[in-house]
Scaffold this active site. Structure first.
Site, PDB file in Angstrom:
ATOM      1  N   HIS A 264       3.218 -64.566  21.300  1.00  0.00           N
ATOM      2  CA  HIS A 264       3.053 -64.944  22.703  1.00  0.00           C
ATOM      3  C   HIS A 264       4.150 -64.296  23.526  1.00  0.00           C
ATOM      4  O   HIS A 264       5.282 -64.181  23.068  1.00  0.00           O
ATOM      5  CB  HIS A 264       3.116 -66.481  22.855  1.00  0.00           C
ATOM      6  CG  HIS A 264       2.539 -66.963  24.139  1.00  0.00           C
ATOM      7  ND1 HIS A 264       3.260 -66.991  25.303  1.00  0.00           N
ATOM      8  CD2 HIS A 264       1.292 -67.401  24.449  1.00  0.00           C
ATOM      9  CE1 HIS A 264       2.481 -67.442  26.275  1.00  0.00           C
ATOM     10  NE2 HIS A 264       1.286 -67.687  25.786  1.00  0.00           N
ATOM     11  N   ASP A 320      -4.615 -70.199  20.622  1.00  0.00           N
ATOM     12  CA  ASP A 320      -5.912 -69.720  20.148  1.00  0.00           C
ATOM     13  C   ASP A 320      -6.100 -69.864  18.635  1.00  0.00           C
ATOM     14  O   ASP A 320      -7.220 -69.786  18.143  1.00  0.00           O
ATOM     15  CB  ASP A 320      -6.099 -68.243  20.534  1.00  0.00           C
ATOM     16  CG  ASP A 320      -6.268 -68.099  22.032  1.00  0.00           C
ATOM     17  OD1 ASP A 320      -6.898 -68.975  22.639  1.00  0.00           O
ATOM     18  OD2 ASP A 320      -5.772 -67.107  22.593  1.00  0.00           O
TER      19      ASP A 320
HETATM   20  N1  ACO Z   1       0.689 -59.874  14.523  1.00  0.00           N
HETATM   21  C1  ACO Z   1       1.578 -58.945  14.110  1.00  0.00           C
HETATM   22  N2  ACO Z   1       2.553 -58.407  14.894  1.00  0.00           N
HETATM   23  C2  ACO Z   1       2.605 -58.829  16.151  1.00  0.00           C
HETATM   24  C3  ACO Z   1       1.710 -59.780  16.674  1.00  0.00           C
HETATM   25  C4  ACO Z   1       0.735 -60.309  15.795  1.00  0.00           C
HETATM   26  N3  ACO Z   1      -0.157 -61.197  16.222  1.00  0.00           N
HETATM   27  N4  ACO Z   1       2.002 -60.002  17.967  1.00  0.00           N
HETATM   28  C5  ACO Z   1       3.029 -59.205  18.277  1.00  0.00           C
HETATM   29  N5  ACO Z   1       3.417 -58.496  17.176  1.00  0.00           N
HETATM   30  C6  ACO Z   1       4.543 -57.578  17.092  1.00  0.00           C
HETATM   31  C7  ACO Z   1       4.259 -56.268  17.798  1.00  0.00           C
HETATM   32  O1  ACO Z   1       3.696 -55.327  16.914  1.00  0.00           O
HETATM   33  C8  ACO Z   1       5.613 -55.864  18.280  1.00  0.00           C
HETATM   34  O2  ACO Z   1       6.334 -55.322  17.203  1.00  0.00           O
HETATM   35  P1  ACO Z   1       7.426 -54.129  17.446  1.00  0.00           P
HETATM   36  O3  ACO Z   1       8.531 -54.777  18.208  1.00  0.00           O
HETATM   37  O4  ACO Z   1       7.797 -53.674  16.080  1.00  0.00           O
HETATM   38  O5  ACO Z   1       6.715 -53.081  18.243  1.00  0.00           O
HETATM   39  C9  ACO Z   1       6.283 -57.199  18.645  1.00  0.00           C
HETATM   40  O6  ACO Z   1       5.622 -58.171  17.813  1.00  0.00           O
HETATM   41  C10 ACO Z   1       6.132 -57.602  20.097  1.00  0.00           C
HETATM   42  O7  ACO Z   1       4.732 -57.462  20.446  1.00  0.00           O
HETATM   43  P2  ACO Z   1       4.266 -57.103  21.918  1.00  0.00           P
HETATM   44  O8  ACO Z   1       2.832 -56.680  21.835  1.00  0.00           O
HETATM   45  O9  ACO Z   1       5.225 -56.165  22.571  1.00  0.00           O
HETATM   46  O10 ACO Z   1       4.423 -58.506  22.611  1.00  0.00           O
HETATM   47  P3  ACO Z   1       3.714 -58.968  23.938  1.00  0.00           P
HETATM   48  O11 ACO Z   1       4.538 -60.045  24.491  1.00  0.00           O
HETATM   49  O12 ACO Z   1       3.395 -57.817  24.822  1.00  0.00           O
HETATM   50  O13 ACO Z   1       2.298 -59.489  23.381  1.00  0.00           O
HETATM   51  C11 ACO Z   1       0.571 -60.820  22.564  1.00  0.00           C
HETATM   52  C12 ACO Z   1       1.941 -60.805  23.239  1.00  0.00           C
HETATM   53  C13 ACO Z   1      -0.390 -59.868  23.272  1.00  0.00           C
HETATM   54  C14 ACO Z   1       0.010 -62.228  22.661  1.00  0.00           C
HETATM   55  C15 ACO Z   1       0.707 -60.406  21.081  1.00  0.00           C
HETATM   56  O14 ACO Z   1       1.573 -61.296  20.398  1.00  0.00           O
HETATM   57  C16 ACO Z   1      -0.634 -60.312  20.370  1.00  0.00           C
HETATM   58  O15 ACO Z   1      -1.283 -59.270  20.451  1.00  0.00           O
HETATM   59  N6  ACO Z   1      -1.071 -61.408  19.670  1.00  0.00           N
HETATM   60  C17 ACO Z   1      -2.372 -61.434  19.068  1.00  0.00           C
HETATM   61  C18 ACO Z   1      -3.424 -61.710  20.147  1.00  0.00           C
HETATM   62  C19 ACO Z   1      -3.348 -63.121  20.665  1.00  0.00           C
HETATM   63  O16 ACO Z   1      -3.228 -64.082  19.912  1.00  0.00           O
HETATM   64  N7  ACO Z   1      -3.452 -63.287  21.988  1.00  0.00           N
HETATM   65  C20 ACO Z   1      -3.492 -64.599  22.647  1.00  0.00           C
HETATM   66  C21 ACO Z   1      -2.209 -64.879  23.376  1.00  0.00           C
HETATM   67  S1  ACO Z   1      -2.191 -66.524  24.019  1.00  0.00           S
HETATM   68  C22 ACO Z   1      -3.264 -66.471  25.307  1.00  0.00           C
HETATM   69  O17 ACO Z   1      -3.357 -65.520  26.033  1.00  0.00           O
HETATM   70  C23 ACO Z   1      -4.093 -67.608  25.514  1.00  0.00           C
END
Ligand code: ACO
Length: 382
Positions: A264, A320
């Site tokens: 998140h 979620d």
């Molecule tokens: N699984 C594995 N690795 C992850 C995940 C995940 N679910 N989420 C983030 N990471 C990693 C990224 O690869 C990144 O790694 P790095 O630093 O080596 O590049 C780091 O964690 C940070 O990720 P970002 O994408 O930069 O974080 P951001 O804050 O932009 O994204 C997000 C948040 C989109 C929710 C992300 O965690 C994700 O894609 N999760 C899965 C989708 C999801 O569950 N979305 C619902 C969010 S809640 C909502 O909107 C209701």
């Protein structure tokens, strides 16, 4: 370094509005709606109470609550032209795309759709949209299965009406309680992407239906609301509890996939909604006699919780993750999970839209990194 590079892009940490609707404390894993802890609301509130709370920054008394419940229920019907339009859409259309189209079309039949300034009128419109989004979602689920849509009942609350309009049967209390709790938990969440979108549209002076269409389009994405359906598809792909470890190794440790429903932008501790939904989905799974999907989800979360990569990045289950299990146990089609999210989030969207009506144009800037000082050459000389 540009400002964009400095804040890692994605407007991370940028404050765009003062709000009274919700406080998302990502460090301590706390969520408050207009003063009330989410745990308290999830255990006690009717969704309509939360709608009132977000619109008025106080809870309704019994009469005000009944008035709002009755208003939402009695205005939840959609014009027959909308049902005819739904019937003309391809049966395999994405339900969120259908909802986006239908809400856009609803504007043509709303007498106040182009009244852009009156706050009282905006609340009337928001009440209509709150009911109508539920009616459209349920109608679409029936139409695509070759069944006629069912009209909402004026005496029901929104959760009852949703369960009733899906099946046509007297709504079951367990299902209604679970849907109501889900609606309460998802109603509002700071400056999330879809709420931000609704504010950007509103800040140009555009209308509420347009702002909600933009919000639905934004919620549809798998990085936002679409993650609940993606999480369930992932659990189905894993299939059995004994497959969790090899799946995690192949797809996450050695592959480049993300665990949907984990991570998140704001929560760097457990999402409080996920904790509540874990308990609810566990109880529901046990009472349904099928705990397999809960066990798969829990095992995967346990592997992530113990893994260095997830620990370093502070990645925990979000709202979620376990809601997918709860909605699947209620026998909702997986692609209907996201419209259910919209049915709830219309509360927060509308509160933010009404607040933004008095606000200033939202217009950030871009950092230009393209070429400069090029000289024009006619096309035949390039
Ligand atoms: N699984 C594995 N690795 C992850 C995940 C995940 N679910 N989420 C983030 N990471 C990693 C990224 O690869 C990144 O790694 P790095 O630093 O080596 O590049 C780091 O964690 C940070 O990720 P970002 O994408 O930069 O974080 P951001 O804050 O932009 O994204 C997000 C948040 C989109 C929710 C992300 O965690 C994700 O894609 N999760 C899965 C989708 C999801 O569950 N979305 C619902 C969010 S809640 C909502 O909107 C209701």
């Amino acid at each position: 370094m540009s400002e964009q590079a400095a804040n890692k892009g994605g407007l991370e940490g940028v404050v765009v509005a003062d709000v009274t609707t919700s406080l998302v404390d990502g460090v301590n894993g706390k969520l408050i709606y207009s003063g009330y802890d989410i745990e308290d609301l999830a255990a006690n509130a009717l969704f309509e109470e939360v709608v009132f709370l977000l619109w008025h920054v106080r809870l309704p008394n019994a009469q005000e609550l009944e008035e709002l419940r009755a208003k939402i229920a009695s205005e939840a019907s959609v014009p027959p032209q909308i049902i005819d339009m739904l019937k003309a859409l391809p049966k395999d259309a994405n339900p969120m795309a259908v909802l986006r189209t239908a809400v856009s079309a609803l504007a043509h039949y709303d007498p106040d759709s182009e009244n852009l300034t009156d706050k009282a009128v905006a609340q009337e419109k928001a009440a209509r949209l709150t009911g109508q989004i539920t009616t459209i979602s349920a109608a679409w689920d029936r139409l695509r299965k070759g069944e006629e849509p069912i009209a909402p009942k004026a005496e029901y609350n929104l959760a009852q009406n949703f369960v009733y309009m899906l099946s046509g049967e007297e709504p079951d209390k367990t299902a209604v309680d679970a849907v109501n709790a889900y609606l309460v938990l998802l109603a509002e969440h700071g400056m999330n992407a879809s709420t931000f979108c609704s504010r950007v549209v509103t800040a140009t002076g555009s209308d509420m239906h347009s702002a909600v269409v933009g919000a639905i389009a934004t919620l549809k994405g798998p990085s936002h609301g679409g993650a609940n359906a993606e999480a369930m598809r992932m659990f189905l792909e894993i299939g059995e509890v004994e497959n969790v470890e090899p799946w995690f190794k192949t797809n996450i440790k050695e592959g480049n996939r993300r665990i949907m429903g984990i991570g998140h932008r704001v929560y760097k501790a457990t999402d409080p909604r996920a904790a509540i939904l874990r308990d609810r989905s566990k109880a529901l799974a046990e009472s349904s006699g099928n705990s397999k999907w809960f066990e798969i989800a829990d095992k995967l979360a346990e592997l992530a919780r113990a893994d260095e990569y997830f620990i370093e990045r502070k990645l925990y289950p979000n709202v979620d993750y376990y809601s997918a299990i709860m909605l699947y146990t209620l026998k909702l089609d997986v692609d209907m999970f996201v419209p259910l999210f919209a049915m709830s989030r219309i509360a927060g969207w509308s509160a933010n839209i009404i607040d933004q009506m008095a606000g200033r144009l939202i217009r950030p800037k871009a950092n230009y990194i393209g070429p400069k000082d090029l000289k024009w050459e006619p096309a035949d000389q390039r």
